[in-house]
Design a protein around this motif. Structure first.
Motif, PDB file in Angstrom:
ATOM      1  N   ASP A  17       0.829  -1.218   0.000  1.00  0.00           N
ATOM      2  CA  ASP A  17       0.000   0.000   0.000  1.00  0.00           C
ATOM      3  C   ASP A  17       0.860   1.263   0.000  1.00  0.00           C
ATOM      4  O   ASP A  17       0.556   2.241  -0.683  1.00  0.00           O
ATOM      5  N   GLN A  18       1.900   1.250   0.781  1.00  0.00           N
ATOM      6  CA  GLN A  18       2.745   2.460   0.921  1.00  0.00           C
ATOM      7  C   GLN A  18       3.570   2.748  -0.325  1.00  0.00           C
ATOM      8  O   GLN A  18       4.139   3.821  -0.451  1.00  0.00           O
ATOM      9  N   GLY A  19       3.661   1.777  -1.223  1.00  0.00           N
ATOM     10  CA  GLY A  19       4.498   1.918  -2.410  1.00  0.00           C
ATOM     11  C   GLY A  19       5.729   1.045  -2.290  1.00  0.00           C
ATOM     12  O   GLY A  19       6.080   0.574  -1.196  1.00  0.00           O
ATOM     13  N   LEU A  20       6.389   0.818  -3.404  1.00  0.00           N
ATOM     14  CA  LEU A  20       7.600  -0.016  -3.410  1.00  0.00           C
ATOM     15  C   LEU A  20       8.629   0.553  -2.441  1.00  0.00           C
ATOM     16  O   LEU A  20       8.918   1.761  -2.486  1.00  0.00           O
ATOM     17  N   LEU A  21       9.194  -0.310  -1.623  1.00  0.00           N
ATOM     18  CA  LEU A  21      10.176   0.195  -0.647  1.00  0.00           C
ATOM     19  C   LEU A  21      11.379   0.818  -1.367  1.00  0.00           C
ATOM     20  O   LEU A  21      11.891   1.864  -0.951  1.00  0.00           O
ATOM     21  N   GLU A  22      11.788   0.207  -2.480  1.00  0.00           N
ATOM     22  CA  GLU A  22      12.941   0.743  -3.221  1.00  0.00           C
ATOM     23  C   GLU A  22      12.658   2.178  -3.694  1.00  0.00           C
ATOM     24  O   GLU A  22      13.526   3.048  -3.652  1.00  0.00           O
ATOM     25  N   LEU A  23      11.425   2.420  -4.111  1.00  0.00           N
ATOM     26  CA  LEU A  23      11.067   3.771  -4.552  1.00  0.00           C
ATOM     27  C   LEU A  23      11.049   4.727  -3.353  1.00  0.00           C
ATOM     28  O   LEU A  23      11.562   5.851  -3.437  1.00  0.00           O
ATOM     29  N   SER A  79       3.754   3.021 -12.896  1.00  0.00           N
ATOM     30  CA  SER A  79       4.099   4.426 -12.629  1.00  0.00           C
ATOM     31  C   SER A  79       5.170   4.513 -11.547  1.00  0.00           C
ATOM     32  O   SER A  79       6.092   5.341 -11.625  1.00  0.00           O
ATOM     33  N   GLN A  80       5.047   3.662 -10.538  1.00  0.00           N
ATOM     34  CA  GLN A  80       6.066   3.656  -9.481  1.00  0.00           C
ATOM     35  C   GLN A  80       7.425   3.266 -10.064  1.00  0.00           C
ATOM     36  O   GLN A  80       8.460   3.833  -9.724  1.00  0.00           O
ATOM     37  N   LEU A  81       7.387   2.283 -10.982  1.00  0.00           N
ATOM     38  CA  LEU A  81       8.655   1.821 -11.562  1.00  0.00           C
ATOM     39  C   LEU A  81       9.284   2.897 -12.432  1.00  0.00           C
ATOM     40  O   LEU A  81      10.503   3.072 -12.442  1.00  0.00           O
ATOM     41  N   LEU A  82       8.456   3.654 -13.136  1.00  0.00           N
ATOM     42  CA  LEU A  82       9.016   4.726 -13.966  1.00  0.00           C
ATOM     43  C   LEU A  82       9.592   5.840 -13.078  1.00  0.00           C
ATOM     44  O   LEU A  82      10.680   6.362 -13.351  1.00  0.00           O
ATOM     45  N   GLY A 130       7.214  15.425 -15.579  1.00  0.00           N
ATOM     46  CA  GLY A 130       6.442  15.257 -16.819  1.00  0.00           C
ATOM     47  C   GLY A 130       5.624  13.976 -16.834  1.00  0.00           C
ATOM     48  O   GLY A 130       5.526  13.300 -17.858  1.00  0.00           O
ATOM     49  N   MET A 131       5.032  13.626 -15.696  1.00  0.00           N
ATOM     50  CA  MET A 131       4.339  12.337 -15.582  1.00  0.00           C
ATOM     51  C   MET A 131       2.862  12.486 -15.246  1.00  0.00           C
ATOM     52  O   MET A 131       2.295  11.598 -14.590  1.00  0.00           O
ATOM     53  N   SER A 132       2.217  13.571 -15.704  1.00  0.00           N
ATOM     54  CA  SER A 132       0.839  13.804 -15.229  1.00  0.00           C
ATOM     55  C   SER A 132      -0.108  12.638 -15.552  1.00  0.00           C
ATOM     56  O   SER A 132      -1.001  12.328 -14.777  1.00  0.00           O
ATOM     57  N   GLY A 133       0.115  11.978 -16.702  1.00  0.00           N
ATOM     58  CA  GLY A 133      -0.780  10.883 -17.071  1.00  0.00           C
ATOM     59  C   GLY A 133      -0.527   9.596 -16.294  1.00  0.00           C
ATOM     60  O   GLY A 133      -1.344   8.678 -16.326  1.00  0.00           O
ATOM     61  N   TRP A 134       0.589   9.532 -15.611  1.00  0.00           N
ATOM     62  CA  TRP A 134       0.935   8.303 -14.891  1.00  0.00           C
ATOM     63  C   TRP A 134       0.309   8.262 -13.493  1.00  0.00           C
ATOM     64  O   TRP A 134       0.287   7.231 -12.845  1.00  0.00           O
ATOM     65  N   ARG A 135      -0.178   9.384 -13.032  1.00  0.00           N
ATOM     66  CA  ARG A 135      -0.852   9.534 -11.743  1.00  0.00           C
ATOM     67  C   ARG A 135      -0.009   9.008 -10.583  1.00  0.00           C
ATOM     68  O   ARG A 135      -0.250   7.928 -10.036  1.00  0.00           O
ATOM     69  N   ILE A 136       0.963   9.800 -10.229  1.00  0.00           N
ATOM     70  CA  ILE A 136       1.819   9.391  -9.112  1.00  0.00           C
ATOM     71  C   ILE A 136       2.363  10.598  -8.348  1.00  0.00           C
ATOM     72  O   ILE A 136       2.745  11.608  -8.926  1.00  0.00           O
ATOM     73  N   GLY A 137       2.309  10.467  -7.026  1.00  0.00           N
ATOM     74  CA  GLY A 137       2.805  11.508  -6.135  1.00  0.00           C
ATOM     75  C   GLY A 137       3.166  10.870  -4.796  1.00  0.00           C
ATOM     76  O   GLY A 137       3.338   9.652  -4.713  1.00  0.00           O
ATOM     77  N   TYR A 138       3.257  11.679  -3.763  1.00  0.00           N
ATOM     78  CA  TYR A 138       3.623  11.103  -2.459  1.00  0.00           C
ATOM     79  C   TYR A 138       3.211  12.029  -1.321  1.00  0.00           C
ATOM     80  O   TYR A 138       2.912  13.210  -1.528  1.00  0.00           O
TER      81      TYR A 138
END
Ligand SMILES: Cc1ncc(COP(=O)(O)O)c(C=O)c1O
Length: 386
Positions: A64-70, A270-273, A236-244
């Motif tokens: 849920d929190q996102g990939l730990l590596e990220l 998106s997390q991987l990118l 430049g990732m608005s379409g990928w829908r990712i933030g924190y």
């Protein structure tokens, strides 16, 4: 049938784009309406992602929190870039964008009737989110440089206040808030035991020697500051829908319930990118943002030629927010500009009453030639209509 959302404003950009629809397909239509930065993720990062996508786990949920590596990579980036401190294990959450983060924070923090204090003009989705959860918004106009009015905010605090929101660098004004003012707000929040929510969506977009200052760099106030970030504009990732979100551990434990209910996790590709860019793509991002700085210089140079505008030069983002002398209905003005010049800008009134009389120009996605052409059209329009 009645809906609970009826009293909440409709998304203003959607409405205006509807009005612009018949011009949008025309080859000479110029769009300075939508808040996009223009660049897309670096090619090398997209290639790196392609390799990662061959692994089956790239298509499944992450924690849920996102990939730990990220989270680890992001924590490092935030510390180096803006002195923002967040423990990747307990104080960072990857979200499906900045809006998703803010709405989740509203759900986590606000009881119906509790209030958030924000400067006006404001980013409309923040108001919409608070209203959606039954909260109230108390607006304090910015001062003449678009900086937050600390005394005004202080005197608006009452027993209903749950949080203060700041957005720096700011949409729609482009203002980068001064460190002393942010520090004063941090002190106020600690003193009154309320939260400072800091929307840092444009965190890399401070220009002309302005520095973006994150209130979460204040180690003495970690329990009172929640920062929101986004990969939409800077990367430049608005379409990928990712933030924190970076926030205190006890808040994060509660936020997890919202995260699990609303999205489970941010989209895995998106997390991987985002991870790829943080690891290998930052030079390209830097040069894209440098290019944006040059585009701003050009836009301000041209904007200064328009005598019918009062223009405050701010040092962040890709927005210009001139006041149009004598304009009392910015919506009507924008529709007329569109009709006459096939150029879309946004009315200041969608950012609240304090924005009335202004227009917002987003130059992010334009080429230098298109910026020039937009200002040719606008200069001509204002010379003949005002
Ligand atoms: C101040 C501010 N916060 C948040 C967002 C939303 O960004 P995201 O695409 O990450 O949801 C925007 C988008 O325009 C914005 O201007």
């Amino acid at each position: 049938m009645r809906f609970r959302t009826e009293e909440i404003m409709a998304p203003p950009i959607v409405k205006i784009v509807e009005a612009a629809r018949r011009f949008i397909d025309s080859p000479d239509f110029l769009n300075l309406g939508q808040g996009l930065s223009g660049h897309i993720p670096p090619n090398s990062s997209l290639k790196g992602l392609q390799e990662r996508l061959s692994h089956p786990s790239a298509h499944l949920y992450t924690p849920d929190q996102g990939l730990l590596e990220l989270r680890e990579e992001l924590a490092l980036y935030l510390r180096q870039q803006m002195g923002l401190y967040a423990d990747p294990e307990t104080e960072l959450m990857i979200t499906a964008g900045g809006n998703n983060a803010f709405a989740g924070i509203a759900l986590t923090l606000f009881d119906p009737g509790q209030t958030i204090i924000m400067s006006s003009p404001f980013y409309f989705n923040s108001v919409m989110a608070i209203r959606l959860v039954g909260g109230d918004v108390s607006l304090v106009p910015v001062d003449s440089d678009f900086q937050p009015d600390i005394d005004g905010i202080q005197s608006s605090i009452d027993e209903t206040t749950r949080a203060i929101l700041i957005v720096s660098p700011n949409n729609p004004t482009g203002a980068v808030y001064e460190q002393e003012r942010i520090d004063a707000l941090v002190d106020l929040c600690v003193d009154r035991d309320i939260f400072l929510i800091s929307d840092e969506t444009y965190g890399r977009m401070a220009f002309e020697s302005a520095n973006h200052y994150s209130p979460r760099s204040r180690r003495d106030a970690q329990n009172h500051v929640i920062s929101i970030g986004s990969f939409s504009k800077d990367f430049g990732m608005s379409g990928w829908r990712i933030g924190y979100i970076a926030g205190p551990e006890d808040f994060m434990e509660e936020y997890l319930k919202v995260q699990d209910t609303m999205t489970i996790c941010a989209p895995t590709p998106s997390q991987l990118l985002a991870l790829e860019i943080l690891k290998n793509g930052m030079d390209e991002i830097d040069s894209e943002i440098d290019g944006l700085g040059l585009l701003r210089d050009l836009a301000y140079l041209r904007a200064n030629e328009i005598d019918q505008w009062d223009l405050t030069r701010t040092r962040g983002t890709f927005y210009l927010f001139p006041k149009v002398k004598g304009c009392e209905d910015s919506r009507k003005l924008v529709l007329d500009i569109l009709q006459e010049t096939k150029t879309l800008v946004l009315p200041g009134s969608v950012f609240g009453d304090a924005g009335e009389g202004h227009i917002r120009l987003s130059i992010g996605p334009l080429t230098p030639e298109a910026v020039d052409e937009a200002f040719n059209r606008l200069s001509d329009y204002f010379a003949h209509h005002f």
